[in-house]
Write an enzyme that holds these catalytic residues in place. Structure first.
Site, mmCIF file in Angstrom:
data_model
loop_
_atom_site.group_PDB
_atom_site.id
_atom_site.type_symbol
_atom_site.label_atom_id
_atom_site.label_comp_id
_atom_site.label_asym_id
_atom_site.label_seq_id
_atom_site.Cartn_x
_atom_site.Cartn_y
_atom_site.Cartn_z
ATOM 1 N N HIS A 220 -0.450 -11.644 2.392
ATOM 2 C CA HIS A 220 -1.476 -10.829 1.723
ATOM 3 C C HIS A 220 -2.380 -11.658 0.802
ATOM 4 O O HIS A 220 -3.588 -11.439 0.731
ATOM 5 C CB HIS A 220 -0.800 -9.710 0.916
ATOM 6 N N TYR B 8 0.815 -1.230 0.000
ATOM 7 C CA TYR B 8 0.000 0.000 0.000
ATOM 8 C C TYR B 8 0.845 1.275 0.000
ATOM 9 O O TYR B 8 0.304 2.359 -0.207
ATOM 10 C CB TYR B 8 -0.917 0.079 1.227
#
Ligand SMILES: NC(=O)c1ccc[n+]([C@@H]2O[C@H](COP(=O)([O-])OP(=O)(O)OC[C@H]3O[C@@H](n4cnc5c(N)ncnc54)[C@H](OP(=O)(O)O)[C@@H]3O)[C@@H](O)[C@H]2O)c1
Length: 270
Positions: free
Chosen positions: A101, A43
């Site tokens: 993730h 991110y």
């Protein structure tokens, strides 16, 4: 210690919350009362998360921090090295929860090759808890076989009233794996749902608050995000919204299995 006992059920997502505006949004979230920030290596918000916690003056222990290992860092020696870099970027000695993730794209790498180093990182004290994201029941079973029962603390999945992921979520809760809902307000796409609108009207609430209250009532955590103060605050206030059993049952009927995040290289969903 159980992750459910320490992870605040309402977290603040940080995807897109980059730069000074991102820090400002996180600071406002912390002032509002959020005590859980969700970031990821991919991110580019780990530095902002660390900075927001420092500027808030709350102290590291007051805020639960989640990060996620990017699939690009699943190669030999990279899981632990990349988590160390994440800690350095955040300016903390330990995170509270570290997730894988995604399963390795197209199942390319064997799960053991990137899960076992994550378990080792926990043993080293780099993270209090470990977990996964976007994992299916079959992958969770394999993860438990590899890492040991009770080791996987959390599965973060796309979950909101339009994709309720019932089979997976109830499997997780039955195994003591906490569930965190990402895209918990479907990125603002719930506004036209007549059932949610009706329930929202009865409570003088927004459809997003109803969605979040539903997820919390089901025993999940949720990590909505927004760049706007009024939404950061109103999403948080969903913690005070209590739905009746009848309302929860009505929301259970509007599941459309409408998945927004579905990469071609992702797993075969339950
Ligand atoms: N593990 C994973 O693979 C994964 C995948 C996706 C996301 N995540 C995590 O989950 C977090 C949340 O997911 P998300 O950011 O994709 O989606 P989301 O939280 O469901 O939706 C955020 C979007 O909805 C808008 N919004 C926020 N509050 C609103 C409200 N009260 N009414 C109407 N619109 C509202 C925001 O726009 P404004 O900024 O204009 O308010 C923003 O565009 C992410 O930040 C990230 O931390 C994880």
């Amino acid at each position: 210690m159980n992750v459910q006992d320490v992870m605040p059920k309402m977290g603040f997502g940080t995807y897109g919350r980059q730069g000074e505006a991102g820090i400002e949004a996180m600071l406002f979230a912390l002032e509002t009362g959020y005590r859980h920030l969700d970031t990821a290596q991919s991110y580019n918000t780990e530095a902002e998360v660390g900075e927001a916690v420092r500027r808030s003056g709350l102290g590291r222990d007051a805020v639960f921090l989640t990060t996620k290992i990017s699939t690009e860092n699943y190669g030999e020696g990279q899981v632990i090295a990349s988590l160390r870099r994440s800690l350095e970027t955040m300016g903390v000695e330990q995170v509270d929860l570290t997730l894988l993730h995604w399963p390795s794209p197209n199942g390319h790498q064997p799960l053991a090759s990137y899960l076992l180093p994550l378990a080792e990182a926990q043993d080293m004290g780099l993270t209090r808890f470990i977990g996964v994201s976007n994992f299916t029941i079959a992958l969770l079973e394999e993860a438990e076989r590899l890492a040991g029962t009770g080791r996987i603390a959390n599965n973060q999945v796309e979950l909101n009233p339009h994709i309720q992921n019932k089979k997976l979520a109830s499997y997780c809760l039955s195994k003591g794996i906490s569930v965190t809902c990402y895209q918990p307000i479907a990125h603002g796409r719930l506004a036209d749902d007549s059932v949610l609108r009706d329930i929202a009207r009865r409570h003088d609430a927004s459809v997003e608050q109803v969605a979040l209250a539903f997820e919390l009532a089901k025993g999940y955590a949720a990590i909505p995000t927004s760049s706007r103060h009024e939404r950061i605050r109103s999403n948080f206030e969903a913690l005070r919204l209590s739905l009746s059993e009848g309302e929860i049952a009505r929301i259970e009927t509007i599941d459309k299995n409408r998945r927004a995040i579905d990469p071609a290289w992702g797993p075969e969903w339950d």
